[in-house]
Each structure stands twice: as C-alpha cells, then as structure tokens.
Design a protein around this motif. Sequence first.
Motif, short mmCIF file in Angstrom:
data_model
loop_
_atom_site.label_atom_id
_atom_site.label_comp_id
_atom_site.label_asym_id
_atom_site.label_seq_id
_atom_site.Cartn_x
_atom_site.Cartn_y
_atom_site.Cartn_z
N GLU A 1 0.89 -1.06 0.03
CA GLU A 1 -0.17 0.05 0.18
C GLU A 1 0.85 1.38 0.04
OE1 GLU A 1 -2.92 -0.31 -0.90
OE2 GLU A 1 -2.86 -2.54 -0.47
N VAL A 2 1.74 1.23 0.64
CA VAL A 2 2.67 2.24 0.81
C VAL A 2 3.25 2.42 -0.68
CG1 VAL A 2 5.05 3.30 1.48
CG2 VAL A 2 3.48 2.23 3.13
N ALA A 3 3.80 1.54 -1.33
CA ALA A 3 4.27 1.62 -2.73
C ALA A 3 3.24 2.39 -3.77
CB ALA A 3 4.70 0.32 -3.31
N HIS A 4 1.97 2.33 -3.50
CA HIS A 4 0.98 2.97 -4.13
C HIS A 4 0.84 4.59 -3.99
CE1 HIS A 4 -1.09 -0.38 -6.23
NE2 HIS A 4 -1.52 -0.83 -4.95
N LEU A 5 1.52 4.86 -2.88
CA LEU A 5 1.69 6.17 -2.66
C LEU A 5 2.63 6.99 -3.87
CD1 LEU A 5 2.14 6.45 1.09
CD2 LEU A 5 0.02 7.37 -0.18
N ARG A 6 3.44 6.00 -4.67
CA ARG A 6 4.23 6.45 -5.71
C ARG A 6 3.61 6.11 -6.90
NH1 ARG A 6 9.05 8.46 -6.24
NH2 ARG A 6 9.38 8.51 -4.22
N TYR A 7 3.17 4.82 -7.00
CA TYR A 7 2.38 4.48 -8.51
C TYR A 7 0.91 3.80 -7.74
CZ TYR A 7 7.32 4.24 -9.75
OH TYR A 7 8.67 4.78 -9.94
N LEU A 8 -0.03 4.46 -8.31
CA LEU A 8 -1.34 4.09 -8.12
C LEU A 8 -1.93 3.08 -8.98
CD1 LEU A 8 -3.12 4.85 -5.63
CD2 LEU A 8 -4.22 6.55 -6.81
N ASP A 9 -1.12 2.09 -9.23
CA ASP A 9 -1.53 0.95 -10.42
C ASP A 9 -0.74 -0.12 -10.01
OD1 ASP A 9 1.23 1.40 -11.23
OD2 ASP A 9 0.56 2.74 -12.51
N HIS A 10 -0.68 -1.24 -10.62
CA HIS A 10 0.09 -2.56 -10.51
C HIS A 10 1.00 -2.90 -11.57
CE1 HIS A 10 -3.06 -3.31 -7.37
NE2 HIS A 10 -2.16 -3.71 -6.81
N SER A 11 1.71 -1.61 -12.08
CA SER A 11 2.55 -1.69 -13.38
C SER A 11 3.95 -2.39 -13.14
CB SER A 11 2.83 -0.15 -13.60
OG SER A 11 3.56 0.50 -12.78
N PRO A 12 4.58 -2.59 -13.81
CA PRO A 12 5.92 -3.34 -13.57
C PRO A 12 6.92 -2.36 -12.51
CG PRO A 12 5.51 -3.63 -15.71
CD PRO A 12 4.57 -2.71 -15.40
N ARG A 13 6.70 -1.10 -12.90
CA ARG A 13 7.73 -0.24 -11.91
C ARG A 13 7.17 -0.32 -10.51
NH1 ARG A 13 5.66 5.63 -14.05
NH2 ARG A 13 3.52 5.42 -13.62
N PHE A 14 5.65 -0.53 -10.32
CA PHE A 14 5.20 -0.66 -8.93
C PHE A 14 5.70 -1.83 -8.19
CE2 PHE A 14 2.12 -3.12 -6.50
CZ PHE A 14 1.97 -2.02 -5.37
N TRP A 15 5.73 -2.86 -8.96
CA TRP A 15 6.16 -4.15 -8.43
C TRP A 15 7.66 -4.11 -8.22
CZ3 TRP A 15 3.10 -6.90 -5.71
CH2 TRP A 15 1.66 -7.09 -6.03
N ARG A 16 8.36 -3.59 -8.99
CA ARG A 16 9.82 -3.33 -8.66
C ARG A 16 10.06 -2.68 -7.48
NH1 ARG A 16 10.86 -2.56 -13.71
NH2 ARG A 16 10.49 -0.39 -13.68
N LEU A 17 9.22 -1.85 -7.27
CA LEU A 17 9.40 -0.86 -6.14
C LEU A 17 8.97 -2.04 -4.76
CD1 LEU A 17 10.26 1.87 -4.77
CD2 LEU A 17 7.57 2.06 -4.82
N VAL A 18 8.00 -2.47 -5.12
CA VAL A 18 7.65 -3.37 -3.88
C VAL A 18 8.76 -4.51 -3.51
CG1 VAL A 18 5.97 -5.05 -2.91
CG2 VAL A 18 5.24 -3.10 -3.95
N LEU A 19 9.23 -5.17 -4.51
CA LEU A 19 10.25 -6.13 -4.46
C LEU A 19 11.62 -5.69 -4.01
CD1 LEU A 19 8.93 -8.38 -7.52
CD2 LEU A 19 8.57 -8.64 -5.10
#
Length: 249
Positions: free
Chosen positions: A206-224
């Motif tokens: 959820e914190v990663a969504h503060l930067r990317y409000l989607d489930h794009s590759p860049r979102f998952w890269r940030l989470v992982l």
Amino acid sequence: MIGLLRSLQRTAAPRPLEPSRIAIGDEVLDVVFRRHAQARRLVLRLNSSGTGVLVTVPNGVSRVRALEFTARSRGWIEERVRSRGGLIQLAPGHVLPFRGIGHEIRHVDTRRGLVRIDADRSIIEVPGDAAHVRRRLTDFLKAAAREDLTEASEHYASLMGVRYRRITIRDQRSRWGSCSASGDLSFSWRLILAPGYVLDYVAAHEVAHLRYLDHSPRFWRLVLTHCHDAARAKNWLRAHGQEVHRVVT
C-alpha cells in the motif's frame, strides 16, 4: 423534470428483499438476498468470511422462490461450512491466531489490568468482567494492528521516499489494504492475526501505491526491491487468508 424521473425510477425499482437465516450445525448463518437487474438465474455463495450466505436474485423472482432455492442448496452450504472450518469466538477456551501463532484465550478474574500476551505459554490473558472479554480483546487486537501497521508503513515510506496522510484500521472483507489518491492508507485489523511478514508485505504494497497508484512493472519493482518476503506473503494470503475471517467479533 429530472427530479421527477428519478422519483419515478425509485418508485418502480424492486423493493429490497428481507434477509433470512439458516441453521447449519451449531451455527446460524445470515442469508442476504441481493437483486441484480442483469441476473438470469438465482445464484448462491458464501460471503468472503464463510459466515453468511449471499443470494443473487433476478428481477421478477420472489422472496419465496429465493428461500426455496436456499433450502434446496442446504447440502452445498453444509459442505462449504465444513471445509471452511469452525468459527473462532473471542471467548475463553478458543485458540486465536496472533501474529501467526495460536494463543489460547483465558479470562483473568481481576477487575483491573490490560490484555497480556504470554508468548512462552501461547496464552492471551484478558482481565475484567467475563462479559466484556470479547470487547476488550477486539479493542486490543485493533490497537496492536494499528501499532504494527503504523511502524511498518513508516518504515517503507522512509525507504520509498513517500509520505502518507493518515492510517485507518477497519474490518475490510474484500481487501487487506488500500491507498487513496489523497494519500490515506487503510488496512484490515485482521492482519495482526497473520504472520508478521504478511502484515509487513501488505504495508509495503500500500505504501508503494503512494508513488504508483497502479500495478505496473515499476510498482512491483518498487515493492520487491524493499520487501523480500512479498512472494512468500502472497502465497500465505492465497492459502490461509480466509482463515483469519473465521474470527468472530
């Protein structure tokens, strides 16, 4: 004119159907009927926690027919309730998962004091009047969830270079957490029942969504990049997520 049309639409709309209840073994499940204009047939399922029955009812189908359909589906309901497992009451003698470890709930016959976790004996001690065990334990679990989720959210916000506005703790059934466009984070208090790495992952997600409000590759890269137990946590939620909804408050 528009107001008149809306009034006529409300008048013509089918009236909500009164809910019912069905006894399955030692449990009594609420039965909720929901009309759906696009439905072509009656459809029955358990709710996300397995503690109630939801029946989709097409327009033109009466409550009597919906009740008969529910009665004919008793065998299916019983099978699903058995596979779900028994409900966990917040009452002495029940074993409650706390941070992923089962703890027996015990009432302590003292007037004052705080709910206490005895990690060595895997016991949760709840003082005060016996009649207030459920309420006091619910309050304790929600407070513990807020503490852990706030700590985890602050940790990941610092790592990811973002800021959130506030955190809300709820009993969300359809999702474990959410992030609004305005920067508000919301989490299910039931995450305190799961292993710590699961709560940690949901906070990171959820914190990663503060930067990317989607489930794009860049979102998952940030989470992982910052949450190395993400895959393990996702597997746990798929396999055991419904178990924490068996806890009745």
